[in-house]
Design a protein around this motif. Structure first.
Motif, mmCIF file in Angstrom:
data_model
loop_
_atom_site.group_PDB
_atom_site.id
_atom_site.type_symbol
_atom_site.label_atom_id
_atom_site.label_comp_id
_atom_site.label_asym_id
_atom_site.label_seq_id
_atom_site.Cartn_x
_atom_site.Cartn_y
_atom_site.Cartn_z
ATOM 1 N N SER A 1 37.946 41.280 44.339
ATOM 2 C CA SER A 1 39.005 40.377 43.904
ATOM 3 C C SER A 1 38.433 39.432 42.853
ATOM 4 O O SER A 1 37.323 38.912 43.015
ATOM 5 C CB SER A 1 39.527 39.582 45.103
ATOM 6 O OG SER A 1 40.537 38.707 44.688
ATOM 7 N N ILE A 2 39.166 39.226 41.795
ATOM 8 C CA ILE A 2 38.707 38.350 40.729
ATOM 9 C C ILE A 2 39.550 37.083 40.743
ATOM 10 O O ILE A 2 40.775 37.141 40.853
ATOM 11 C CB ILE A 2 38.806 39.064 39.369
ATOM 12 C CG1 ILE A 2 37.896 40.291 39.388
ATOM 13 C CG2 ILE A 2 38.464 38.119 38.227
ATOM 14 C CD1 ILE A 2 37.955 41.148 38.167
ATOM 15 N N ARG A 3 38.890 35.948 40.648
ATOM 16 C CA ARG A 3 39.559 34.650 40.636
ATOM 17 C C ARG A 3 39.224 33.916 39.346
ATOM 18 O O ARG A 3 38.142 34.092 38.786
ATOM 19 C CB ARG A 3 39.094 33.788 41.821
ATOM 20 C CG ARG A 3 39.262 34.426 43.161
ATOM 21 C CD ARG A 3 40.686 34.346 43.595
ATOM 22 N NE ARG A 3 40.806 34.907 44.945
ATOM 23 C CZ ARG A 3 41.909 35.453 45.391
ATOM 24 N NH1 ARG A 3 42.964 35.497 44.640
ATOM 25 N NH2 ARG A 3 41.964 35.943 46.607
#
Length: 175
Positions: free
Chosen positions: A161-163
């Motif tokens: 997951s990229i934030r």
């Protein structure tokens, strides 16, 4: 998700127990979890597709959206319909009850992740409609809040997951 790999009953109960420890104003514990397994998922898929057909204007029906309601359920070995008791007649606001239920879902998803189980929360309109709430056997005091799918990640590892950087979402006020 790897639909062929079941989640054991014991593990599922542990995950639900963790969800049950969410913060709740007045200890109302407004969350309600309806867990669909095995052929129960097919019954749920049929109900959601029927609701989609009834709720969607004929010129807006999209076969791919209709099919997605069924496919998602059959890809995950567990589907949990989430609802909240939002009108208990007490001093606790509807918003408090919805937020507490969202906290329970977060606990559920974090617990699943910790145990190597993937999760996805869907708020498809059919699954959040009052007719779906009735289909679950709940009265008008309840609000459907969607479906949580649980299953082991295909390939064995959860997707990354990229934030955005934290500083883009946080403002500190010092005085």
């Amino acid at each position: 998700m790897e639909g062929s790999r079941d989640i054991s009953h014991e593990l599922l109960v542990e995950i639900l127990e963790d969800a049950h420890w969410a913060p709740t104003h007045g200890l109302n514990q407004p969350w309600r979890f309806h867990v669909f397994l095995g052929s129960g998922r097919i019954r749920l898929a049929d109900a959601l597709q029927s609701l989609y057909d009834v709720l969607t204007p004929e010129d807006e029906i999209r076969p791919e959206k209709r099919a997605k309601l069924r496919d998602g359920l059959l890809q995950a070995p567990v589907c949990i319909a989430v609802s909240a008791l939002t009108e208990s007649g007490g001093k606790i606001s509807r918003l408090d009850e919805v937020c507490a239920t969202a906290c329970a879902v977060q606990n559920l998803m974090l617990s699943a992740h910790q145990r190597g189980v993937g999760s996805f929360w869907s708020t498809a309109p059919a699954a959040c409609h009052e007719e779906f709430t009735k289909w679950l056997g709940l009265d008008s005091r309840h609000t459907s809040m969607g479906l949580v799918y649980l299953g082991y990640p295909a390939g064995g590892a959860p997707p990354r997951s990229i934030r955005v950087p934290l500083e883009e979402r946080v403002t500190f006020h010092h005085s």
